[in-house]
Design an enzyme around this catalytic site. Structure first.
Site, short mmCIF file in Angstrom:
data_model
loop_
_atom_site.label_atom_id
_atom_site.label_comp_id
_atom_site.label_asym_id
_atom_site.label_seq_id
_atom_site.Cartn_x
_atom_site.Cartn_y
_atom_site.Cartn_z
N GLU A 197 0.85 -1.18 0.00
CA GLU A 197 0.00 0.00 0.00
C GLU A 197 0.89 1.24 0.00
OE1 GLU A 197 -2.09 -1.18 3.55
OE2 GLU A 197 -0.89 0.10 4.82
N HIS A 228 -4.20 2.64 8.31
CA HIS A 228 -2.95 2.14 8.86
C HIS A 228 -2.04 3.33 9.16
CE1 HIS A 228 -3.49 -1.96 6.71
NE2 HIS A 228 -4.05 -1.95 7.89
#
Lengths: 292, 403
Positions: A209, A247
């Protein structure tokens, strides 16, 4: 064989008697994981889920031969729990806890260097070797046995990838959730390396990511050392700069950690990059030459 | 968590870091009295008036209502009120804000530190941050202070230095001296810089920051070293051990929808697109945003509902999503593991009925535990909800409803 955990692993649960620890320990036992007990300081000598409770990790190592630990303790105590496990000689430490202060992890990372251990996480779904051992919080049934390894920062996206791989006629050897925090014990490259060296893994799905450069480092390593096909996906193409996407580590800082830049590096290193996360399974099947 | 300049400076001072001193004002009536008090404490006769907002580029930024810059100099007590009036209560637009700018609720009236003296003042850049690759904190510094560091990094990368700190022992004397040497200092200023750097690093660890950016660090004409600006970001995960810093949070600087979502336990970031999404897990949420783009739409938000996607959470998520008039469709993507899909489906149906009429089409993709039962539940609900099992199917349905 498989990597990190298998049916011979002797697993303990740190934070065993808490609600999270209890729930997931039950699930792991039901999956067939060899859980040999748990640790809750002050509750040693009792039993929980028909397994012994120990006061310390050292006691669990001495009395039950524990060599793998999974950590469910709250963020304020998690750094301590990781260091205790390392100090007691645990070989594989999986930390599920989300929300550990970064400066705690800076110290942990330095501390555990002196021990022969591998930390997975924190803030991760854990590790599963299909039909052998589940040391994590993932739904076990999704991970149909097979010969594809998965490395991923994210939980549900790992399940998604495993499900697609299975639906495409393949299955999973080991799936490693490395976690989404700025500091993690095992990097993308290290996890990929483990799977590259695993004789029971034929192909690897690498899911990354935005934020950081773990995927780029892994890609360059694969270019030099890879001997198996790798399918890559980078989540967060549509994420704006400077905003954290769930996150703690998923934030675009500079030019090199956008999804676009990472995908370009992956492609240059010979990784089969899919733009849509719906194409992970099909792409792997196409490369391996399997039709569902 | 981001802090205002005046809050960041107050933390630095607590750890013994020298800063440009100032007083905070939120009413024009208080400006002159506060400035006089500052003069009593510092002896300054000129004042720097600085807008306190969570965005950089204030000096070059413009206040919409008055055309004043966000940082201005008042050459004497008689000019203070007029300068404060030009900034306080206005909307400041900078390179880092949107076109509407940010409302200025507070200004900092600070001492003038560029006074003449025995030597020329000089400006440096200094930041403390995590090097993720190494897993250690570093001090990044440059002789090119007062400028945009990204420009320095692009044009003159050899003027940016990095010093890595060993977490077992913290910053050492030889490291502080190296930094002061590299910045070209000698004599008194050299010594002051070693003290400044050491205390700055100790402050970084002591307050559990995730970033310090001091630009500029100033060597004054009488060889003091002080922080003229302070951009301080604290690690949200460590606030539990610093309740006094946690209280510094300024909600007026945050998007109200983000705040409301946070209170409901949802991880939400508002974006500018036309297709909203509701997902469990941050990675899958980002991937779902990407799927929306590949289906011809643009994501209207990031929304992670977390592990327990029950009716109550789903309903709250609907309420937040539907406040955005740009939303043309909603994609719900849940991978049920521990959480069962049929429960989530029931949650969606119940939430829908509670809200009444949802004016946009909803695509629900449920996969994992009890996915088949979940699809049946959605299909038989009679609501304007399209079900899907595979991610690709969901993408195709988004394309259909946008067409």
């Amino acid at each position: 064989m498989s990597v990190l955990v298998n049916k011979n692993s002797k697993v303990i649960v740190q934070g065993f008697t808490g609600s999270e620890g209890t729930f997931h320990a039950e699930q792991m036992i039901a999956y067939g994981t060899n859980v040999v007990g748990g640790v809750t300081p002050g509750k040693g000598g009792s039993t929980h889920l028909n397994k012994p409770v120990f006061n310390s990790v050292q006691e669990a190592v001495d009395k039950a031969g524990a060599n793998v630990s999974i950590i469910f303790v709250p963020p304020a105590f998690a750094a301590d729990a990781i260091m205790e496990a390392a100090n007691a000689g645990i070989g594989v430490i999986v930390c599920i806890t989300e929300g550990i202060p970064v400066n705690d992890m800076v110290k942990v990372k330095e501390y555990i260097k002196a021990f022969n251990c591998r930390l997975i996480g924190p803030n991760c779904p854990g590790v599963i070797s299909a039909d052998e051992a589940k040391v994590g919080i993932m739904p076990g049934f999704v991970f149909k046995k097979g010969r594809i390894g998965i490395v991923s920062k994210s939980g549900t996206l790992t399940y998604e990838a495993a499900d697609q791989v299975a639906k495409a006629g393949l299955g999973i050897s080991t799936a490693i959730g490395i976690g989404g925090d700025p500091i993690i014990g095992t990097t993308t490259k290290e996890a990929v390396e483990l799977l590259m060296n695993d004789p029971d893994t034929d192909g690897i799905v690498m899911i990354g990511e935005i934020g950081g450069n773990l995927e780029a480092i892994a890609a360059r390593w694969i270019k030099e050392n890879g001997n198996k096909p790798v399918v890559g996906f980078i989540a967060g193409e549509t994420a704006p700069k400077g905003r954290t996407m769930g996150h703690a580590g998923a934030i675009v800082g500079g030019h090199d950690d956008t999804a676009e830049a990472k995908k370009r590096i992956l492609k240059d290193c010979g990784i089969h990059v899919v733009d849509s996360p719906a194409q992970i399974g099909n792409k792997m099947a196409e490369i391996i030459g399997v039709t569902a | 968590m981001n802090l205002h300049e005046y809050q960041g400076k107050s933390i630095l001072q607590k750890f013994g870091v020298s800063v440009q001193r100032g007083v905070v004002v939120d009413k024009i009536e208080d400006a002159v009295a506060s400035a006089k008090k500052l003069t009593e404490e510092t002896g300054t006769s000129w004042y720097v008036v600085k807008a306190q907002i969570h965005a950089g580029g204030r000096g070059k930024g413009k206040v919409q209502e008055t055309d004043s810059n966000g940082v201005v100099l008042a050459k004497g007590i008689d000019h203070v009120e007029e300068k404060v009036k030009g900034i306080l209560g206005g909307h400041l637009v900078t390179a880092q804000t949107n076109g509407k700018g940010k409302k200025v609720n507070k200004v900092l009236i600070a001492e003038d530190v560029y006074y003449p003296g025995v030597s020329e003042p000089s400006e440096f850049y200094m930041s403390v941050l995590l090097d993720r690759e190494k897993g250690r904190n570093i001090i990044m510094y440059s002789t090119e202070g007062g400028m945009d560091i990204e420009t320095v990094a692009e044009k003159t990368p050899h003027l940016i230095f990095k010093e890595e700190i060993d977490p077992r022992v913290g910053i050492q004397g030889f490291q502080a001296r190296k930094i002061a040497f590299n910045l070209g200092l000698s004599g008194d200023a050299f010594k002051q810089m070693t003290i400044f750097v050491t205390k700055l690093y100790q402050a970084y660890e002591g307050c559990d920051a995730s970033m310090f950016e001091i630009n500029p660090v100033l060597k004054t004409s009488d060889n003091k070293v002080i922080a003229v600006d302070a951009k301080v970001t604290l690690d949200g995960n460590a606030l539990y051990r610093h309740p006094d810093y946690a209280a510094m949070r300024d909600i007026s600087e945050e998007d109200p929808l983000d705040v409301e979502a946070g209170e409901a336990g949802l991880n939400f970031v508002k974006l500018d697109g036309n297709v909203a999404c509701m997902v469990n897990g941050a990675g899958l949420a980002m991937a779902t945003m990407d799927i929306i783009k590949y289906s011809g739409g643009n994501p209207a938000n990031f929304l992670d509902v977390g592990g327990t996607a029950d009716a109550e959470r789903v309903e709250k998520a609907f309420h937040i999503i539907l406040k955005d008039p740009n939303v043309k469709a909603i994609l719900i993507n849940i991978f049920g593991g521990i959480v069962r899909c049929d429960r989530v489906a029931q949650g969606v149906v119940d939430a829908y009925k509670n809200i009444g009429n949802i004016p946009v089409p909803i695509i629900v993709r449920l996969q994992g535990t009890n996915a088949v039962e979940a699809k049946k539940l959605i299909d038989e609900s009679g609501l304007n909800v399209h079900s899907a099992v595979l991610l690709q199917e969901a993408a195709d349905k988004v394309k259909q409803v946008l067409a």
